[in-house]
Design a protein around this motif. Structure first.
Motif, PDB file in Angstrom:
ATOM      1  N   GLU A 329       0.487  -1.333  -0.253  1.00  0.00           N
ATOM      2  CA  GLU A 329       0.043   0.081   0.460  1.00  0.00           C
ATOM      3  C   GLU A 329       0.833   1.036   0.237  1.00  0.00           C
ATOM      4  O   GLU A 329       0.214   2.257  -0.430  1.00  0.00           O
ATOM      5  N   ASN A 330       1.257   1.450   0.847  1.00  0.00           N
ATOM      6  CA  ASN A 330       3.065   2.277   0.614  1.00  0.00           C
ATOM      7  C   ASN A 330       3.562   3.150  -0.623  1.00  0.00           C
ATOM      8  O   ASN A 330       4.741   3.673  -0.661  1.00  0.00           O
ATOM      9  N   GLY A 331       3.499   1.507  -1.556  1.00  0.00           N
ATOM     10  CA  GLY A 331       4.259   1.684  -3.041  1.00  0.00           C
ATOM     11  C   GLY A 331       5.387   1.162  -2.726  1.00  0.00           C
ATOM     12  O   GLY A 331       6.507   0.994  -4.014  1.00  0.00           O
ATOM     13  N   ARG A 332       5.794   0.381  -1.810  1.00  0.00           N
ATOM     14  CA  ARG A 332       7.210  -0.442  -2.023  1.00  0.00           C
ATOM     15  C   ARG A 332       6.921  -1.928  -2.640  1.00  0.00           C
ATOM     16  O   ARG A 332       5.625  -1.947  -2.679  1.00  0.00           O
ATOM     17  N   GLY A 333       7.916  -2.691  -2.867  1.00  0.00           N
ATOM     18  CA  GLY A 333       7.869  -3.632  -3.135  1.00  0.00           C
ATOM     19  C   GLY A 333       7.263  -4.893  -2.466  1.00  0.00           C
ATOM     20  O   GLY A 333       7.357  -4.785  -0.968  1.00  0.00           O
ATOM     21  N   SER A 337       7.221 -14.294  -1.030  1.00  0.00           N
ATOM     22  CA  SER A 337       7.448 -14.708  -0.419  1.00  0.00           C
ATOM     23  C   SER A 337       7.437 -14.793   1.875  1.00  0.00           C
ATOM     24  O   SER A 337       7.385 -15.155   2.248  1.00  0.00           O
ATOM     25  N   ALA A 338       6.885 -13.298   2.327  1.00  0.00           N
ATOM     26  CA  ALA A 338       7.018 -13.190   3.595  1.00  0.00           C
ATOM     27  C   ALA A 338       5.314 -13.822   3.941  1.00  0.00           C
ATOM     28  O   ALA A 338       4.974 -13.409   4.773  1.00  0.00           O
ATOM     29  N   ILE A 339       4.457 -13.746   2.537  1.00  0.00           N
ATOM     30  CA  ILE A 339       3.309 -14.272   2.694  1.00  0.00           C
ATOM     31  C   ILE A 339       2.563 -15.727   2.817  1.00  0.00           C
ATOM     32  O   ILE A 339       1.739 -16.626   2.414  1.00  0.00           O
ATOM     33  N   LEU A 340       4.097 -16.464   2.291  1.00  0.00           N
ATOM     34  CA  LEU A 340       4.195 -17.974   2.393  1.00  0.00           C
ATOM     35  C   LEU A 340       4.503 -18.854   3.342  1.00  0.00           C
ATOM     36  O   LEU A 340       5.285 -18.396   3.661  1.00  0.00           O
ATOM     37  N   THR A 341       3.725 -20.000   3.053  1.00  0.00           N
ATOM     38  CA  THR A 341       4.497 -21.222   3.773  1.00  0.00           C
ATOM     39  C   THR A 341       4.658 -22.032   2.826  1.00  0.00           C
ATOM     40  O   THR A 341       3.299 -22.845   2.806  1.00  0.00           O
ATOM     41  N   ASP A 342       5.424 -22.378   2.513  1.00  0.00           N
ATOM     42  CA  ASP A 342       5.543 -23.908   2.107  1.00  0.00           C
ATOM     43  C   ASP A 342       4.583 -23.637   0.516  1.00  0.00           C
ATOM     44  O   ASP A 342       4.291 -24.418   0.078  1.00  0.00           O
ATOM     45  N   ASN A 343       5.249 -22.692   0.300  1.00  0.00           N
ATOM     46  CA  ASN A 343       4.485 -21.692  -1.334  1.00  0.00           C
ATOM     47  C   ASN A 343       2.826 -21.938  -1.597  1.00  0.00           C
ATOM     48  O   ASN A 343       2.270 -22.290  -2.420  1.00  0.00           O
ATOM     49  N   GLU A 352      -0.413 -10.055   8.669  1.00  0.00           N
ATOM     50  CA  GLU A 352       0.521  -8.930   9.427  1.00  0.00           C
ATOM     51  C   GLU A 352       0.999  -8.166   8.077  1.00  0.00           C
ATOM     52  O   GLU A 352       1.782  -7.299   8.514  1.00  0.00           O
ATOM     53  N   TYR A 353       1.324  -8.396   7.095  1.00  0.00           N
ATOM     54  CA  TYR A 353       2.326  -8.167   6.286  1.00  0.00           C
ATOM     55  C   TYR A 353       1.493  -6.856   5.472  1.00  0.00           C
ATOM     56  O   TYR A 353       1.533  -5.333   4.386  1.00  0.00           O
ATOM     57  N   GLY A 354       0.542  -6.958   4.320  1.00  0.00           N
ATOM     58  CA  GLY A 354      -0.853  -6.031   4.455  1.00  0.00           C
ATOM     59  C   GLY A 354      -1.128  -6.360   3.120  1.00  0.00           C
ATOM     60  O   GLY A 354      -0.457  -7.462   2.270  1.00  0.00           O
ATOM     61  N   PRO A 355      -1.864  -6.232   2.302  1.00  0.00           N
ATOM     62  CA  PRO A 355      -2.696  -6.189   1.414  1.00  0.00           C
ATOM     63  C   PRO A 355      -2.037  -6.175   0.276  1.00  0.00           C
ATOM     64  O   PRO A 355      -0.989  -5.102  -0.043  1.00  0.00           O
ATOM     65  N   LEU A 356      -2.029  -7.043  -1.256  1.00  0.00           N
ATOM     66  CA  LEU A 356      -0.913  -6.671  -2.575  1.00  0.00           C
ATOM     67  C   LEU A 356      -2.290  -5.720  -3.841  1.00  0.00           C
ATOM     68  O   LEU A 356      -3.173  -5.754  -2.946  1.00  0.00           O
TER      69      LEU A 356
END
Length: 729
Positions: A329-333, A337-343, A352-356
């Motif tokens: 949301e803030n414009g950063r890439g 991988s930060a939202i995946l566990t075993d793909n 925790e990480y936020g929406p795409l």
């Protein structure tokens, strides 16, 4: 560029122009039984000699050789930042003198049964055609290795390529009765190839000093090979001259509007490879189709996109104006991988990480894709329902024209060959997905195959008449995204099984029709097409593995030559539809929810134009074709706006100006020139790779090699933020 092909009857003027070209390049037919379709009767011979040898030693040598070369070149070029495709047209031209050479040097007998004939030539081209396209499943393998740190090994990868490329071939056994045998199923794209085959195998009557087509091809190929070193190595800035942007490169708005990475207004390219990288050659697309593409591009890219961006729709200004990249949301890439566990999506990590977030342009391209799919349904019903019904009835009656009668001289391929191929490939697909961790259950494979089989006939009916192939990629990823959310590899595997199986069925059926026109024995066509597909699958995989292993930072922005724009777009789609899922991305909770209305917009849009056309016949409304307008920007991303403008400029020069004012030259040399330019660029790119790139050598830095002449043409692409720290226990 198959997705860009417009309907054959988009306008009476365009139709007549194309038919005029066909008639002038056709063979002379005697006044006797012929096809009831005028354009087919004008070009396809109504005679045949069943004793003509086909699967000769010469065929096997050329088929294997050209299949290996074509599949290697196209897979190699697919990885490049500016990809290109060597078309089957090049193989048609090169195989002709090579076949004549073999006929001259081989000893007479079983290895050399007389002169090189047109049926051998057609079969070589059919084999190469099946090897010409890069296997869609290679995209899965690339994003697994590069983005998801996953590798199932060579066997799994090859089986996935094999079943996705050949499963649709089994469907062709049913489709041929309705899409190949009837005269009404004309497959207009094949008529251009028939014209070229007939032209090559006729004795050219040359006036004194007049060049033959083959001499012209050789000279043009050498000239392009020499020239391409300038934009391709010595002076790369010529590939995208954003001269307006250079006036004040620190002006962000000017860069966004005129820069090569922005809307590309006024940007010029003097690089053939760059112009044809995503859209194919503009020299072979009819002008009436290019007009539709131009209208669609201008309305979408130069009207809708800037309005949406500068009104800050969906926080557009936080992101670059044209990009397929993924953001927070803030414009950063966005670090997927930060939202995946075993793909697989981890719900807690995602919260925790936020929406795409994606660029407004990228969101609009999906909306345009939705509209294009629904508009195809409405347009086909309004403009072609009566013809489709009539041709469906004719297909069921198996009405025979002269070409179908002549084909009775050859044994047909037994239905059980096709049935066995279909069942075996389905079983391989199930085993591959179950044994390796594609996270797509067996019933998902069956559902994907069922979708492909269900749509194959209606799509085939449309393509056989209109030259358009509605894609199932959006529907397939949409469906599985709802059924199995959070699984990116399952999503792209399902999409490939559903979408490409149908597309491959169309490829096989179209080739069967070409063989039908040229009176090539059906069993020879069957084995030739399987041969080309198996060779291509193996070579595609070997080439991809070689580049992935030897090129540092391949398929990333850190590799300037091999950044894989198509794979990056494919990866973004896997995240949007697979990881995040359509419900989160476009559902009621999403800021992009309005995108769903494009389905309705596309469904309704053809209706007023249809009735206005009935009210005002013979007006400019004859040229309006809503599905083509909406599909015009289907290659964006990864294509940039300036690719379109330069492509259309060349198209105007050859398909309008040369065709109208120099018709004899145009008819004789335009297609040959296109093939020659492709060949010259291909030879230069390969030679420069093996001489310089593979040794990490490059051109000395100077003003003409800089890529930052317009440094603000894109907003800075900030690196992905790291995943938030885990809360203390």
């Amino acid at each position: 560029m198959s997705d860009q092909k417009a309907e054959h009857h988009v306008s009476e003027k365009g139709y007549n122009d194309e038919k005029y070209d066909i008639e002038r390049s056709s063979i002379v037919l005697e006044e006797e039984e012929n096809s009831p379709i005028p354009e087919v009767a004008a070009i396809v011979s109504n005679k045949d000699d069943p004793s003509t040898p086909v699967m000769t030693f010469r065929f096997w040598v050329m088929a294997v050789l050209f299949s290996i070369l074509l599949s290697f070149f196209n897979q190699f070029f697919w990885f490049r930042t500016q990809p290109m495709t060597i078309t089957t047209l090049v193989i048609q031209l090169l195989s002709y003198p090579f076949g004549k050479f073999l006929a001259r040097v081989l000893p007479a007998g079983p290895l050399n049964p007389g002169p090189f004939n047109i049926k051998e030539h057609v079969l070589v081209a059919l084999t190469a055609n099946c090897a010409g396209g890069t296997a869609y499943a290679v995209d899965i393998i690339v994003i697994q290795k590069v983005f998801y740190a996953q590798d199932f090994g060579f066997l799994a990868n090859f089986l996935l390529i094999l079943c996705t490329q050949m499963l649709g071939y089994g469907m062709a056994g049913v489709l041929r009765r309705y899409l190949v045998y009837p005269a009404a199923m004309i497959w207009p794209a094949n008529l251009v190839q028939v014209a070229l085959f007939n032209t090559l195998h006729k004795e050219e009557e040359l006036a004194p000093g007049q060049w033959s087509r083959f001499r012209f091809f050789l000279v043009a190929t050498f000239a392009m090979f020499c020239y391409q070193w300038i934009p391709g190595f010595l002076f790369p800035v010529l590939s995208s001259i954003a001269w307006i942007c250079w006036i004040k490169p620190d002006n962000l708005v000017l860069s966004q509007i005129t820069g090569a990475g922005g809307l590309g207004f006024g940007a010029i390219s003097l690089d053939w490879n760059n112009i044809v990288a995503f859209l194919g050659s503009p020299l072979i697309v009819p002008w009436w189709a290019q007009v539709n593409i131009a209208l669609g591009f201008f309305l979408i890219a130069w009207v809708m996109v800037p309005i949406a961006y500068y009104t800050n729709l969906w926080d557009a200004k936080k992101f670059p104006i044209l990009t397929p990249h993924l953001f927070q949301e803030n414009g950063r890439g966005y670090d997927v991988s930060a939202i995946l566990t075993d793909n697989v999506l981890d719900e807690k990590k995602y919260q925790e990480y936020g929406p795409l977030r994606i660029s407004t342009f990228f969101a609009l391209t999906y909306g345009i894709g939705f509209a294009g799919l629904s508009s195809m349904i409405t347009h086909t019903w309004l403009y072609h329902r009566q013809k489709l019904v009539a041709q469906w009835k004719q297909s069921r009656d198996h009405s025979e024209d002269i070409h179908h009668k002549l084909m009775q001289a050859y044994p047909e391929v037994p239905d059980w060959w096709y049935g066995t191929l279909f069942i075996v490939m389905t079983i391989i697909a199930v085993i591959t997905c179950e044994v390796w961790d594609y996270k797509l259950p067996w019933w998902g494979v069956i559902l994907a195959v069922a979708l492909a089989a269900f749509f194959a006939l209606p799509v085939g009916l449309i393509q056989a008449i209109t030259n358009q192939q509605p894609g199932l990629n959006i529907i397939t990823e949409y469906v599985i995204g709802y059924i199995l959310p959070g699984r990116p590899i399952a999503n792209v595997t399902f999409k490939t099984l559903g979408y490409i199986s149908m597309a491959q069925a169309m490829t096989f059926t179209s080739d069967l029709k070409l063989g039908h026109y040229m009176k090539v024995p059906p069993r020879a066509m069957f084995w030739a097409q399987l041969l080309g597909t198996v060779i291509a699958g193996l070579v595609n995989l070997l080439t991809a593995n070689w580049l992935l292993r030897t090129q540092k930072d391949v398929c990333t922005e850190n590799n300037a030559l091999f950044s894989c724009p198509s794979a990056n777009t494919f990866y973004s789609a896997s995240v949007i539809w697979g990881v995040i899922s359509p419900n989160r991305m476009f559902g009621s909770i999403s800021i992009y929810n309005a995108i769903n209305y494009f389905f309705l917009i596309g469904f309704v849009l053809p209706i007023p134009f249809y009735y206005l056309k009935k009210l005002y016949p013979q007006s400019w409304l004859e040229y309006v074709h809503i599905p083509v307008l909406l599909a015009a920007t289907g290659m964006m991303p990864p294509a940039q706006a300036y690719h379109y403008t330069n492509w259309l400029a060349l198209g105007f020069a050859f398909q309008f100006f040369a065709r109208r004012y120099h018709p004899e030259w145009h008819l004789r040399f335009t297609y040959v020139l296109s093939a020659a330019f492709d060949s010259g660029v291909a030879f230069m790119v390969l030679l420069s790779f093996f001489i310089f790139t593979i040794r990490d050598a490059a051109m000395v830095d100077w003003w003409g090699t800089r890529s930052d002449l317009c440094p603000l043409e894109k907003k800075p692409y900030y690196p992905a933020a790291p995943a938030p720290p885990k809360p203390a226990a």
